[in-house]
Design a protein around this motif. Sequence first.
Motif, PDB file in Angstrom:
ATOM      1  N   PHE A   1       0.639  -2.347 -11.256  1.00 13.12           N
ATOM      2  CA  PHE A   1       0.887  -2.808 -12.628  1.00 13.12           C
ATOM      3  C   PHE A   1       0.352  -1.789 -13.627  1.00 13.12           C
ATOM      4  CE2 PHE A   1       0.477  -5.171 -16.508  1.00 13.12           C
ATOM      5  CZ  PHE A   1       1.462  -6.141 -16.457  1.00 13.12           C
ATOM      6  N   ASN A   2      -0.834  -1.230 -13.334  1.00 14.29           N
ATOM      7  CA  ASN A   2      -1.432  -0.251 -14.242  1.00 14.29           C
ATOM      8  C   ASN A   2      -0.551   0.983 -14.409  1.00 14.29           C
ATOM      9  OD1 ASN A   2      -3.687  -1.817 -14.706  1.00 14.29           O
ATOM     10  ND2 ASN A   2      -4.982  -0.736 -13.239  1.00 14.29           N
ATOM     11  N   ILE A   3      -0.061   1.521 -13.301  1.00 12.25           N
ATOM     12  CA  ILE A   3       0.747   2.741 -13.379  1.00 12.25           C
ATOM     13  C   ILE A   3       2.126   2.446 -13.954  1.00 12.25           C
ATOM     14  CG2 ILE A   3       1.902   4.542 -12.028  1.00 12.25           C
ATOM     15  CD1 ILE A   3      -0.467   4.544 -10.139  1.00 12.25           C
ATOM     16  N   PHE A   4       2.799   1.451 -13.396  1.00 12.68           N
ATOM     17  CA  PHE A   4       4.185   1.201 -13.791  1.00 12.68           C
ATOM     18  C   PHE A   4       4.309   0.587 -15.186  1.00 12.68           C
ATOM     19  CE2 PHE A   4       5.292   0.802  -9.036  1.00 12.68           C
ATOM     20  CZ  PHE A   4       5.591   2.149  -8.960  1.00 12.68           C
ATOM     21  N   PHE A   5       3.514  -0.425 -15.477  1.00 12.28           N
ATOM     22  CA  PHE A   5       3.688  -1.140 -16.736  1.00 12.28           C
ATOM     23  C   PHE A   5       2.716  -0.692 -17.832  1.00 12.28           C
ATOM     24  CE2 PHE A   5       5.661  -4.284 -13.817  1.00 12.28           C
ATOM     25  CZ  PHE A   5       6.916  -4.282 -14.389  1.00 12.28           C
ATOM     26  N   VAL A   6       1.425  -0.562 -17.501  1.00 14.17           N
ATOM     27  CA  VAL A   6       0.469  -0.171 -18.540  1.00 14.17           C
ATOM     28  C   VAL A   6       0.796   1.221 -19.066  1.00 14.17           C
ATOM     29  CG1 VAL A   6      -1.942   0.340 -19.038  1.00 14.17           C
ATOM     30  CG2 VAL A   6      -1.358  -1.675 -17.667  1.00 14.17           C
ATOM     31  N   LEU A   7       0.895   2.213 -18.169  1.00 19.56           N
ATOM     32  CA  LEU A   7       1.239   3.563 -18.607  1.00 19.56           C
ATOM     33  C   LEU A   7       2.681   3.632 -19.093  1.00 19.56           C
ATOM     34  CD1 LEU A   7      -0.330   6.274 -16.273  1.00 19.56           C
ATOM     35  CD2 LEU A   7      -0.871   5.703 -18.638  1.00 19.56           C
ATOM     36  N   GLY A   8       3.568   2.902 -18.415  1.00 17.77           N
ATOM     37  CA  GLY A   8       4.982   2.914 -18.816  1.00 17.77           C
ATOM     38  C   GLY A   8       5.181   2.411 -20.230  1.00 17.77           C
ATOM     39  N   ILE A   9       4.559   1.285 -20.553  1.00 22.74           N
ATOM     40  CA  ILE A   9       4.692   0.707 -21.894  1.00 22.74           C
ATOM     41  C   ILE A   9       3.985   1.580 -22.932  1.00 22.74           C
ATOM     42  CG2 ILE A   9       4.060  -1.265 -23.349  1.00 22.74           C
ATOM     43  CD1 ILE A   9       4.441  -3.037 -20.847  1.00 22.74           C
ATOM     44  N   ALA A  10       2.763   2.037 -22.596  1.00 20.41           N
ATOM     45  CA  ALA A  10       2.015   2.888 -23.539  1.00 20.41           C
ATOM     46  C   ALA A  10       2.775   4.174 -23.835  1.00 20.41           C
ATOM     47  CB  ALA A  10       0.635   3.211 -22.975  1.00 20.41           C
ATOM     48  N   GLY A  11       3.352   4.794 -22.788  1.00 19.45           N
ATOM     49  CA  GLY A  11       4.091   6.042 -22.969  1.00 19.45           C
ATOM     50  C   GLY A  11       5.436   5.860 -23.635  1.00 19.45           C
TER      51      GLY A  11
ATOM     52  N   PHE B   1       9.844  -3.237  -8.393  1.00 14.34           N
ATOM     53  CA  PHE B   1       8.781  -3.777  -7.543  1.00 14.34           C
ATOM     54  C   PHE B   1       8.585  -5.263  -7.814  1.00 14.34           C
ATOM     55  CE2 PHE B   1       4.260  -4.917  -7.123  1.00 14.34           C
ATOM     56  CZ  PHE B   1       4.098  -4.728  -5.763  1.00 14.34           C
ATOM     57  N   LEU B   2       8.629  -5.643  -9.093  1.00 14.76           N
ATOM     58  CA  LEU B   2       8.451  -7.045  -9.464  1.00 14.76           C
ATOM     59  C   LEU B   2       9.586  -7.893  -8.900  1.00 14.76           C
ATOM     60  CD1 LEU B   2       6.399  -8.657 -11.161  1.00 14.76           C
ATOM     61  CD2 LEU B   2       7.977  -8.488 -13.070  1.00 14.76           C
TER      62      LEU B   2
ATOM     63  N   GLY C   1      -4.432  -7.342  -1.663  1.00 12.20           N
ATOM     64  CA  GLY C   1      -3.153  -7.516  -2.347  1.00 12.20           C
ATOM     65  C   GLY C   1      -3.317  -7.529  -3.855  1.00 12.20           C
ATOM     66  N   ASN C   2      -4.369  -8.197  -4.339  1.00  8.15           N
ATOM     67  CA  ASN C   2      -4.611  -8.258  -5.779  1.00  8.15           C
ATOM     68  C   ASN C   2      -4.973  -6.894  -6.346  1.00  8.15           C
ATOM     69  OD1 ASN C   2      -4.103 -10.970  -5.890  1.00  8.15           O
ATOM     70  ND2 ASN C   2      -6.240 -11.600  -5.901  1.00  8.15           N
ATOM     71  N   VAL C   3      -5.815  -6.139  -5.623  1.00  2.00           N
ATOM     72  CA  VAL C   3      -6.228  -4.815  -6.086  1.00  2.00           C
ATOM     73  C   VAL C   3      -5.039  -3.859  -6.106  1.00  2.00           C
ATOM     74  CG1 VAL C   3      -7.516  -2.757  -5.375  1.00  2.00           C
ATOM     75  CG2 VAL C   3      -8.675  -4.964  -5.517  1.00  2.00           C
ATOM     76  N   VAL C   4      -4.267  -3.847  -5.027  1.00  7.57           N
ATOM     77  CA  VAL C   4      -3.097  -2.959  -4.960  1.00  7.57           C
ATOM     78  C   VAL C   4      -2.072  -3.349  -6.025  1.00  7.57           C
ATOM     79  CG1 VAL C   4      -1.147  -2.219  -3.534  1.00  7.57           C
ATOM     80  CG2 VAL C   4      -3.415  -2.412  -2.526  1.00  7.57           C
ATOM     81  N   GLY C   5      -1.856  -4.654  -6.194  1.00 10.66           N
ATOM     82  CA  GLY C   5      -0.922  -5.111  -7.217  1.00 10.66           C
ATOM     83  C   GLY C   5      -1.380  -4.709  -8.610  1.00 10.66           C
ATOM     84  N   SER C   6      -2.684  -4.786  -8.864  1.00  9.92           N
ATOM     85  CA  SER C   6      -3.227  -4.370 -10.157  1.00  9.92           C
ATOM     86  C   SER C   6      -3.009  -2.880 -10.387  1.00  9.92           C
ATOM     87  CB  SER C   6      -4.721  -4.706 -10.223  1.00  9.92           C
ATOM     88  OG  SER C   6      -5.284  -4.262 -11.435  1.00  9.92           O
ATOM     89  N   ASN C   7      -3.195  -2.066  -9.333  1.00 11.89           N
ATOM     90  CA  ASN C   7      -2.978  -0.626  -9.466  1.00 11.89           C
ATOM     91  C   ASN C   7      -1.526  -0.309  -9.792  1.00 11.89           C
ATOM     92  OD1 ASN C   7      -5.659  -0.387  -8.724  1.00 11.89           O
ATOM     93  ND2 ASN C   7      -5.288   1.241  -7.249  1.00 11.89           N
TER      94      ASN C   7
ATOM     95  N   ILE D   1       0.818  -1.216   0.000  1.00  9.47           N
ATOM     96  CA  ILE D   1       0.000   0.000   0.000  1.00  9.47           C
ATOM     97  C   ILE D   1       0.850   1.264   0.000  1.00  9.47           C
ATOM     98  CG2 ILE D   1      -1.734   1.312   1.278  1.00  9.47           C
ATOM     99  CD1 ILE D   1      -3.039  -1.275   2.111  1.00  9.47           C
ATOM    100  N   PRO D   2       1.933   1.350   0.824  1.00 11.27           N
ATOM    101  CA  PRO D   2       2.803   2.536   0.724  1.00 11.27           C
ATOM    102  C   PRO D   2       3.411   2.723  -0.669  1.00 11.27           C
ATOM    103  CG  PRO D   2       3.212   1.418   2.795  1.00 11.27           C
ATOM    104  CD  PRO D   2       2.295   0.533   2.009  1.00 11.27           C
ATOM    105  N   ILE D   3       3.771   1.625  -1.346  1.00 16.84           N
ATOM    106  CA  ILE D   3       4.297   1.738  -2.706  1.00 16.84           C
ATOM    107  C   ILE D   3       3.199   2.236  -3.652  1.00 16.84           C
ATOM    108  CG2 ILE D   3       5.190   0.443  -4.694  1.00 16.84           C
ATOM    109  CD1 ILE D   3       7.275   0.982  -2.624  1.00 16.84           C
TER     110      ILE D   3
END
Length: 323
Positions: free
Chosen positions: A252-262, A146-147, A244-250, A105-107
Amino acid sequence: MWLEILLVLVGIALIVFGANILTDGASAIAERFRIPQIIIGLTIVAFGTSAPELSVSVISSMEGNGGIAVGNVIGSNIFNILAILGVTALIYPVPVERNTLRFDIPIAVLAAVMLLLMLSDPALDGTASSITRVEALILVIMGLLFLAYTFVMGKKGAADAVEVDEPEKKLQHWAVSIAFIIGGLAGLVYGGRLFVDNAAAIAGRLGVSDTLIGLTLVSWGTSMPELATSAIAAMKKNTGIAVGNVVGSNLFNIFFVLGIAGTINPLKSLQFTAVDLWMQLLAVIIALATVMFWGNREIKRGEGAIMLLVFVAYNAFLISTAV
């Protein structure tokens, strides 16, 4: 417009179907090569659960719809915490693991702050919000770190666990696994394109921005599989890993989804309000405060109802200000 709505729904169905069979095929091949379950869980399964968001945001980025790409991530993150955890807690209280509270959660708060700063161009220098390729690469690097940490902790936990002999299961034929992977990728790509194109068309017909569609229709659609899964788990009183699943999904969304798209195509001329940018951070803070100060490491029905009401109020505000 009804045709566009129908095609959006078809796109969601193709994305979900593609993500499921891609994950099944990749997991089967990983098991055939005796890759440890912890690696499968942290890579293939994690990718599979976030594949809808990744598919939609990457295709939106490639087609120049940055508002949908970023709005999808911000809206999905808000939906994940306030709506999914809220609904889940209403059905059955949600416990929070100690490591999730101390680290995950802090991350997630740090990731939300990073995204807030990256999109604060109007307040900082008066230019339109954007995510440059350098900023996107920073997000990807943070995700890899993080991974790596999660992998180390997961491997340690697996080593400490008591081994139980399980009957050897029949492996899926390699040709079927490859067919699943190819079919899954096709579903993700075609379904994602169908979804993005028609969501943008709906935005045009309604006279609203791509950003609003990304924050609402697109993010709700890509998060529906997680909502259904969490609700079913709650009905079975199996909510132990929900947070844990919800936080992990969030993350992944910021770091990888936006990271890869950008990284593929910088996300420019974004139109987000201060409310949009702060709400995704506020959602994480609400979850953290609920667990630490009121929930005694558990999200109870009352807190779940409050989270769901905040989500409804935020979206009512979005829609009312767009009309």
